[in-house]
Design a protein around this motif. Structure first.
Motif, PDB file in Angstrom:
ATOM      1  N   CYS A  27      -2.912   4.264  -0.638  1.00 36.20           N
ATOM      2  CA  CYS A  27      -2.053   5.447  -0.719  1.00 36.20           C
ATOM      3  C   CYS A  27      -2.152   6.034  -2.128  1.00 36.20           C
ATOM      4  O   CYS A  27      -2.143   5.307  -3.119  1.00 36.20           O
ATOM      5  CB  CYS A  27      -0.615   5.055  -0.403  1.00 36.20           C
ATOM      6  SG  CYS A  27       0.563   6.417  -0.502  1.00 36.20           S
ATOM      7  N   VAL A  29       0.037   8.154  -3.534  1.00 34.90           N
ATOM      8  CA  VAL A  29       1.319   8.468  -4.173  1.00 34.90           C
ATOM      9  C   VAL A  29       1.500   7.536  -5.371  1.00 34.90           C
ATOM     10  O   VAL A  29       1.320   6.318  -5.251  1.00 34.90           O
ATOM     11  CB  VAL A  29       2.496   8.319  -3.187  1.00 34.90           C
ATOM     12  CG1 VAL A  29       3.829   8.516  -3.895  1.00 34.90           C
ATOM     13  CG2 VAL A  29       2.351   9.318  -2.046  1.00 34.90           C
ATOM     14  N   CYS A  32       2.699   3.755  -5.478  1.00 26.78           N
ATOM     15  CA  CYS A  32       2.687   3.153  -4.143  1.00 26.78           C
ATOM     16  C   CYS A  32       1.484   2.218  -4.006  1.00 26.78           C
ATOM     17  O   CYS A  32       1.618   1.015  -4.140  1.00 26.78           O
ATOM     18  CB  CYS A  32       2.671   4.225  -3.053  1.00 26.78           C
ATOM     19  SG  CYS A  32       2.664   3.510  -1.391  1.00 26.78           S
ATOM     20  N   CYS A  65      -0.132   6.287   2.824  1.00 20.51           N
ATOM     21  CA  CYS A  65       0.288   5.175   3.682  1.00 20.51           C
ATOM     22  C   CYS A  65       1.195   5.743   4.776  1.00 20.51           C
ATOM     23  O   CYS A  65       1.639   6.889   4.685  1.00 20.51           O
ATOM     24  CB  CYS A  65       1.009   4.106   2.866  1.00 20.51           C
ATOM     25  SG  CYS A  65       2.629   4.622   2.250  1.00 20.51           S
ATOM     26  N   HIS A  68       4.639   7.161   3.502  1.00 18.73           N
ATOM     27  CA  HIS A  68       4.621   8.464   2.835  1.00 18.73           C
ATOM     28  C   HIS A  68       4.166   9.583   3.775  1.00 18.73           C
ATOM     29  O   HIS A  68       4.604  10.721   3.635  1.00 18.73           O
ATOM     30  CB  HIS A  68       3.770   8.390   1.561  1.00 18.73           C
ATOM     31  CG  HIS A  68       4.509   7.718   0.446  1.00 18.73           C
ATOM     32  ND1 HIS A  68       4.081   6.551  -0.148  1.00 18.73           N
ATOM     33  CD2 HIS A  68       5.703   8.031  -0.139  1.00 18.73           C
ATOM     34  CE1 HIS A  68       4.979   6.189  -1.071  1.00 18.73           C
ATOM     35  NE2 HIS A  68       5.965   7.062  -1.080  1.00 18.73           N
TER      36      HIS A  68
HETATM   37 ZN   LIG Z   1       2.493   5.296   0.030  1.00 21.80          ZN
END
Ligand SMILES: [Zn+2]
Length: 109
Positions: A27, A29, A32, A65, A68
């Motif tokens: 992911c 983000v 994360c 992911c 998210h």
């Molecule tokens: Zn994530």
């Protein structure tokens, strides 16, 4: 609702693979880095057509992911939640939130 046929095309499968490969199968983000339920997300929503468009490029995709992806997924009205911005959950050891959009990160006047 039937999913757009573009998502069964070789073009999409190839773009999705290249996106995950570029992002290290994690992911994107900040904070994360999960590799659970990975999806390839369009940063700018693509037009709802079943052929490849100029929105279907590596520059417009990112790995998210499942958590998210669900956080920002389009609502039933086709509008992206949180304007397509995901939030990082958690904080650094000093208590600073990981989410770069958290109000604590706003510049003091
Ligand atoms: Zn994530």
């Amino acid at each position: 609702m039937a999913r757009n046929r573009y998502y069964q095309s070789a073009h999409w499968r190839s773009l999705k693979h290249a996106t995950h490969q570029r992002d290290g199968w994690k992911c994107t983000v900040i904070g994360c880095g999960s590799s659970a339920e990975l999806v390839c997300d369009h940063i700018q929503t693509r037009p709802n057509v079943d052929r490849p468009t100029c929105a279907d490029t590596l520059a417009n995709t990112r790995t998210l992911c499942g958590f998210h992806d669900r956080q920002i997924k389009e609502s039933s009205k086709g509008k992206r939640r949180r304007e397509g911005r995901a939030t990082a959950v958690g904080c650094r050891p000093d208590g600073t939130p990981l989410d770069p959009n958290h109000p604590w990160h706003r510049k003091a006047r």
